[in-house]
Design a protein around this motif. Structure first.
Motif, PDB file in Angstrom:
ATOM      1  N   ALA A 116       1.538   6.973  -6.903  1.00 60.05           N
ATOM      2  CA  ALA A 116       0.780   7.792  -7.112  1.00 60.05           C
ATOM      3  C   ALA A 116       1.256   9.301  -6.870  1.00 60.05           C
ATOM      4  O   ALA A 116       0.522  10.334  -7.070  1.00 60.05           O
ATOM      5  N   GLY A 117       2.182   9.448  -6.062  1.00 58.41           N
ATOM      6  CA  GLY A 117       2.772  11.049  -6.069  1.00 58.41           C
ATOM      7  C   GLY A 117       3.025  11.318  -4.535  1.00 58.41           C
ATOM      8  O   GLY A 117       3.325  12.352  -4.182  1.00 58.41           O
ATOM      9  N   TYR A 118       2.393  10.525  -3.518  1.00 61.40           N
ATOM     10  CA  TYR A 118       2.605  10.941  -2.169  1.00 61.40           C
ATOM     11  C   TYR A 118       4.067  10.627  -1.576  1.00 61.40           C
ATOM     12  O   TYR A 118       4.476   9.699  -1.909  1.00 61.40           O
ATOM     13  N   PRO A 119       4.404  11.912  -1.170  1.00 58.92           N
ATOM     14  CA  PRO A 119       5.875  11.648  -0.559  1.00 58.92           C
ATOM     15  C   PRO A 119       6.037  10.756   0.791  1.00 58.92           C
ATOM     16  O   PRO A 119       6.240  11.339   1.958  1.00 58.92           O
TER      17      PRO A 119
ATOM     18  N   GLN B 277       0.829  -1.329   0.025  1.00 60.37           N
ATOM     19  CA  GLN B 277       0.062  -0.042   0.159  1.00 60.37           C
ATOM     20  C   GLN B 277       0.852   1.276  -0.052  1.00 60.37           C
ATOM     21  O   GLN B 277       0.634   2.184  -0.498  1.00 60.37           O
ATOM     22  N   VAL B 278       1.857   1.417   0.680  1.00 59.47           N
ATOM     23  CA  VAL B 278       2.874   2.382   0.752  1.00 59.47           C
ATOM     24  C   VAL B 278       3.619   2.555  -0.648  1.00 59.47           C
ATOM     25  O   VAL B 278       3.617   3.745  -1.020  1.00 59.47           O
ATOM     26  N   HIS B 279       3.923   1.502  -1.162  1.00 55.04           N
ATOM     27  CA  HIS B 279       4.556   1.539  -2.762  1.00 55.04           C
ATOM     28  C   HIS B 279       3.483   2.080  -3.682  1.00 55.04           C
ATOM     29  O   HIS B 279       3.589   2.954  -4.372  1.00 55.04           O
TER      30      HIS B 279
ATOM     31  N   PRO C 149      -1.134  14.648  -6.201  1.00 52.26           N
ATOM     32  CA  PRO C 149      -1.672  14.698  -4.857  1.00 52.26           C
ATOM     33  C   PRO C 149      -1.307  16.291  -4.467  1.00 52.26           C
ATOM     34  O   PRO C 149      -0.063  16.537  -4.715  1.00 52.26           O
ATOM     35  N   GLY C 150      -2.135  16.864  -3.522  1.00 51.07           N
ATOM     36  CA  GLY C 150      -1.985  17.940  -3.029  1.00 51.07           C
ATOM     37  C   GLY C 150      -2.708  19.200  -3.460  1.00 51.07           C
ATOM     38  O   GLY C 150      -2.702  20.370  -3.082  1.00 51.07           O
ATOM     39  N   GLY C 151      -3.139  18.952  -4.859  1.00 48.07           N
ATOM     40  CA  GLY C 151      -3.816  20.108  -5.408  1.00 48.07           C
ATOM     41  C   GLY C 151      -5.201  20.305  -4.953  1.00 48.07           C
ATOM     42  O   GLY C 151      -5.620  19.159  -4.151  1.00 48.07           O
TER      43      GLY C 151
ATOM     44  N   PRO D 265       3.423  16.501   5.224  1.00 47.73           N
ATOM     45  CA  PRO D 265       2.018  16.040   4.917  1.00 47.73           C
ATOM     46  C   PRO D 265       0.920  17.391   4.727  1.00 47.73           C
ATOM     47  O   PRO D 265       1.336  18.567   5.262  1.00 47.73           O
ATOM     48  N   TRP D 266      -0.175  17.414   4.010  1.00 40.58           N
ATOM     49  CA  TRP D 266      -1.011  18.468   4.054  1.00 40.58           C
ATOM     50  C   TRP D 266      -2.402  18.000   4.288  1.00 40.58           C
ATOM     51  O   TRP D 266      -2.673  16.683   4.398  1.00 40.58           O
ATOM     52  N   PRO D 267      -3.297  18.779   4.976  1.00 44.41           N
ATOM     53  CA  PRO D 267      -4.398  18.372   5.418  1.00 44.41           C
ATOM     54  C   PRO D 267      -5.483  17.729   4.252  1.00 44.41           C
ATOM     55  O   PRO D 267      -5.401  18.260   3.288  1.00 44.41           O
ATOM     56  N   LEU D 268      -5.865  16.451   4.679  1.00 43.64           N
ATOM     57  CA  LEU D 268      -6.847  15.807   3.764  1.00 43.64           C
ATOM     58  C   LEU D 268      -8.248  16.497   3.642  1.00 43.64           C
ATOM     59  O   LEU D 268      -8.819  17.161   4.606  1.00 43.64           O
TER      60      LEU D 268
END
Length: 325
Positions: free
Chosen positions: A50-53, A43-45, A133-135, A67-70
């Motif tokens: 998907a672009g999550y650091p 799942q981490v991979h 992710p993040g936008g 991290p940014w707030p979801l």
């Protein structure tokens, strides 16, 4: 007892467990998620792909870096305010395109969907829109009794409302760039795509898709000569991401509500103060030629007014590029 297999929401649950930025051991995550440590690793991979650091630290476990707030529905509704808090709202961890998802529902609106990531986002002229992710990727559906001139002008009005909202929050150097961008000191902050369903001579629906950068470092690869800005980077005291997304969605809804009756007055009275192209020399890419000239502004129909060697020209569509001073 057989081990549970990761369900469809496992990756989102894992992300939320890592959302505070603190390291979590694979063993602890496996226990919290009810899956094996090997499944956690997979799942981490998937998150990384998907672009999550998300990084792995020896002896510490897994950590989501910066991290940014979801997005959370309650926080989004709070940002929307009382006028819009009751509209149907869907929060998705991932979707191919928020516009496509909303159009497939056939909703007449008002309705809103927002996603953490798009895998097939699109911009004008059906170009791919990088949506890592993040936008802030949101779409709004709105019905009109008639739109004889089509939805193109709505994109201008949405960009104006978004820019004014950000300025009110302290981003005083935000402006608009014809035909559908929000800018900050020459860097792109947001873009808008309006898509019409139904007969514009009668009752029809427009889905307004908006992609807004949260942080510039999260934006994907850009074309040469293009720069990106992020709202978290330019606001003096940025609100939490979900609440801000709600406020920006409210700006989109207000633009839809004002269109088309409020379109011409807005362009006449409010657009000039935020116009980043006025007085600039640009190239305008049309379907079959490129025009060079100095921008004189935008008229009440939404047309770009360009002074060229042949005189004044009006253009209702095209891609602009600012020339060096």
């Amino acid at each position: 007892m057989a081990e549970a297999s990761p369900g469809p929401g496992t990756r989102d649950r894992l992300l939320r467990l890592l959302a505070d930025g603190a390291p979590r051991s694979g063993e602890r995550l496996a226990e919290d998620l009810g899956i094996s440590r090997a499944a956690v690793w997979k799942q981490v991979h998937q998150l990384q792909a998907a672009g999550y650091p998300v990084s792995a630290e020896v002896g510490q476990g897994y950590r989501w870096d910066r991290p940014w707030p979801l997005h959370e529905a309650d926080a989004l509704r709070a940002g929307l305010g009382e006028s819009w808090a009751g509209i149907p709202l869907t929060v998705l961890p991932e979707v191919d395109s928020t516009n496509r998802w909303l159009r497939a529902r056939g909703s007449g609106g008002p309705e809103m969907v927002i996603a953490e990531r798009q895998t097939g986002g699109r911009g004008r002229l059906d170009r791919g829109w990088a949506s890592p992710p993040g936008g802030i990727y949101l779409s709004v559906a709105w019905s009109f009794e008639a739109l004889e001139s089509g939805p193109a002008g709505l994109g201008l009005l949405v960009s104006l409302h978004l820019a004014e909202t950000l300025r009110a929050l302290g981003a005083t150097r935000v402006g608009v760039k014809w035909p559908n961008d929000v800018m900050h000191e020459g860097a792109k902050l947001a873009g808008i795509l309006c898509e019409l369903s139904g007969d514009p001579m009668g009752r029809c629906t427009v889905v307004v898709g908006t992609g807004i950068n949260w942080r510039a470092d999260l934006v994907g690869p850009l074309e040469p000569g293009r720069e990106a800005a992020g709202v978290a980077d330019i606001l003096p005291a940025p609100p939490p991401r979900p609440g801000l997304a709600g406020q920006l969605a409210a700006a989109v809804l207000e633009a839809c509500q004002a269109y088309p009756d409020g379109f011409a007055p807005a362009l006449r009275e409010r657009w000039p103060a935020l116009d980043t192209l006025a007085g600039r020399r640009i190239t305008l890419q049309l379907a079959n030629r490129i025009v060079t000239g100095e921008v004189q502004g935008v008229d009440e129909t939404g047309a770009l007014i360009l002074r060229t060697a042949q005189g004044l020209e009006r253009h209702l569509s095209g891609d602009t590029r600012v020339l060096p001073s």
